[in-house]
Design a protein around this motif. Structure first.
Motif, PDB file in Angstrom:
ATOM      1  N   ASP A   1       0.806  -1.225   0.000  1.00 22.12           N
ATOM      2  CA  ASP A   1       0.000   0.000   0.000  1.00 22.12           C
ATOM      3  C   ASP A   1       0.838   1.274   0.000  1.00 22.12           C
ATOM      4  N   GLY A   2       2.000   1.211  -0.642  1.00 19.93           N
ATOM      5  CA  GLY A   2       2.782   2.413  -0.884  1.00 19.93           C
ATOM      6  C   GLY A   2       3.782   2.816   0.159  1.00 19.93           C
ATOM      7  N   ALA A   3       3.808   2.156   1.303  1.00 22.44           N
ATOM      8  CA  ALA A   3       4.744   2.583   2.350  1.00 22.44           C
ATOM      9  C   ALA A   3       5.406   1.389   3.014  1.00 22.44           C
ATOM     10  N   ALA A   4       6.703   1.526   3.233  1.00 26.38           N
ATOM     11  CA  ALA A   4       7.443   0.531   3.997  1.00 26.38           C
ATOM     12  C   ALA A   4       7.764   1.153   5.354  1.00 26.38           C
ATOM     13  N   GLU A   5       7.952   0.312   6.351  1.00 30.53           N
ATOM     14  CA  GLU A   5       8.282   0.819   7.692  1.00 30.53           C
ATOM     15  C   GLU A   5       9.563   1.632   7.677  1.00 30.53           C
ATOM     16  N   SER A   6      10.514   1.172   6.881  1.00 31.83           N
ATOM     17  CA  SER A   6      11.814   1.830   6.782  1.00 31.83           C
ATOM     18  C   SER A   6      12.540   1.248   5.580  1.00 31.83           C
ATOM     19  N   ILE A   7      13.664   1.849   5.242  1.00 33.05           N
ATOM     20  CA  ILE A   7      14.485   1.284   4.180  1.00 33.05           C
ATOM     21  C   ILE A   7      15.036  -0.064   4.623  1.00 33.05           C
ATOM     22  N   SER A   8      15.373  -0.180   5.901  1.00 35.65           N
ATOM     23  CA  SER A   8      15.865  -1.463   6.423  1.00 35.65           C
ATOM     24  C   SER A   8      14.822  -2.562   6.268  1.00 35.65           C
ATOM     25  N   ALA A   9      13.575  -2.249   6.596  1.00 32.58           N
ATOM     26  CA  ALA A   9      12.501  -3.238   6.459  1.00 32.58           C
ATOM     27  C   ALA A   9      12.284  -3.605   4.995  1.00 32.58           C
ATOM     28  N   LEU A  10      12.373  -2.618   4.116  1.00 38.83           N
ATOM     29  CA  LEU A  10      12.231  -2.884   2.687  1.00 38.83           C
ATOM     30  C   LEU A  10      13.369  -3.771   2.199  1.00 38.83           C
ATOM     31  N   ALA A  11      14.584  -3.506   2.656  1.00 39.08           N
ATOM     32  CA  ALA A  11      15.735  -4.328   2.275  1.00 39.08           C
ATOM     33  C   ALA A  11      15.547  -5.768   2.744  1.00 39.08           C
ATOM     34  N   GLU A  12      15.024  -5.924   3.944  1.00 39.55           N
ATOM     35  CA  GLU A  12      14.777  -7.269   4.466  1.00 39.55           C
ATOM     36  C   GLU A  12      13.723  -7.986   3.630  1.00 39.55           C
ATOM     37  N   THR A  13      12.650  -7.301   3.281  1.00 40.60           N
ATOM     38  CA  THR A  13      11.603  -7.894   2.450  1.00 40.60           C
ATOM     39  C   THR A  13      12.162  -8.327   1.099  1.00 40.60           C
ATOM     40  N   LEU A  14      13.042  -7.511   0.543  1.00 43.07           N
ATOM     41  CA  LEU A  14      13.624  -7.807  -0.776  1.00 43.07           C
ATOM     42  C   LEU A  14      14.796  -8.778  -0.698  1.00 43.07           C
ATOM     43  N   ASP A  15      15.240  -9.096   0.523  1.00 48.86           N
ATOM     44  CA  ASP A  15      16.399  -9.957   0.740  1.00 48.86           C
ATOM     45  C   ASP A  15      17.640  -9.383   0.037  1.00 48.86           C
ATOM     46  N   ARG A  16      17.832  -8.083   0.248  1.00 55.08           N
ATOM     47  CA  ARG A  16      18.968  -7.369  -0.321  1.00 55.08           C
ATOM     48  C   ARG A  16      19.639  -6.560   0.778  1.00 55.08           C
ATOM     49  N   SER A  17      20.834  -6.078   0.513  1.00 49.10           N
ATOM     50  CA  SER A  17      21.540  -5.294   1.526  1.00 49.10           C
ATOM     51  C   SER A  17      20.885  -3.923   1.698  1.00 49.10           C
ATOM     52  N   TYR A  18      21.041  -3.386   2.895  1.00 45.59           N
ATOM     53  CA  TYR A  18      20.514  -2.052   3.177  1.00 45.59           C
ATOM     54  C   TYR A  18      21.082  -1.036   2.192  1.00 45.59           C
TER      55      TYR A  18
END
Length: 153
Positions: free
Chosen positions: A83-100
């Motif tokens: 829905d357009g928003a992630a908790e943080s860039i760190s959370a988005l990185a975790e979801t994508l399984d990529r580095s911060y």
């Protein structure tokens, strides 16, 4: 009265989550003159109460391809899915399984081009925010002179 950043938005719109946004973001390739004409048409349409998509224009197909890599498209799709928003860039990185760092770099570049917004909450965590329901790519290729990069009409 405008906000301290002097971006032209009234104080009540200093947070991009509070700004009005259309449902669709249109990414296109067009010349400056075409983009300018489209902007004037959009302003007139909004004055008439007509809904128009937000538009981000690129000067060449190469510039669009440079910005919209597969990984950045994955970032955009993930933001659309939450829905357009992630908790943080760190959370988005975790979801994508990529580095911060790689996600931070991608989100920052997308924000620099006005495709994604970065929102700072009280805890100072930067939250990527994508206020659209859909993103539409609009690239029309036409016959060009030999050696020129294709551009939209």
């Amino acid at each position: 009265m405008t906000d301290p950043d002097h971006d032209g938005w009234p104080d009540k719109y200093s947070d991009p989550r509070d700004r009005p946004h259309p449902a669709v973001l249109r990414l296109t390739v067009e010349s400056f003159d075409e983009a300018f004409e489209d902007t004037l048409d959009a302003v007139e349409a909004v004055d008439d109460g007509e809904a128009r998509p937000a538009v981000v224009s690129f000067g060449t197909v190469g510039e669009l391809r440079k910005i919209l890599t597969d990984r950045r498209i994955e970032v955009l799709q993930t933001l659309l899915d939450v829905d357009g928003a992630a908790e943080s860039i760190s959370a988005l990185a975790e979801t994508l399984d990529r580095s911060y760092k790689t996600v931070h770099d991608d989100v920052t570049l997308l924000a620099d081009y006005g495709i994604v917004f970065l929102v700072e909450d009280d805890d100072r965590a930067k939250r990527p925010y994508l206020p659209y329901e859909r993103i539409r790519l609009d690239v029309e290729l036409v016959v060009s002179d030999a050696g020129e990069e294709p551009t939209a009409v």
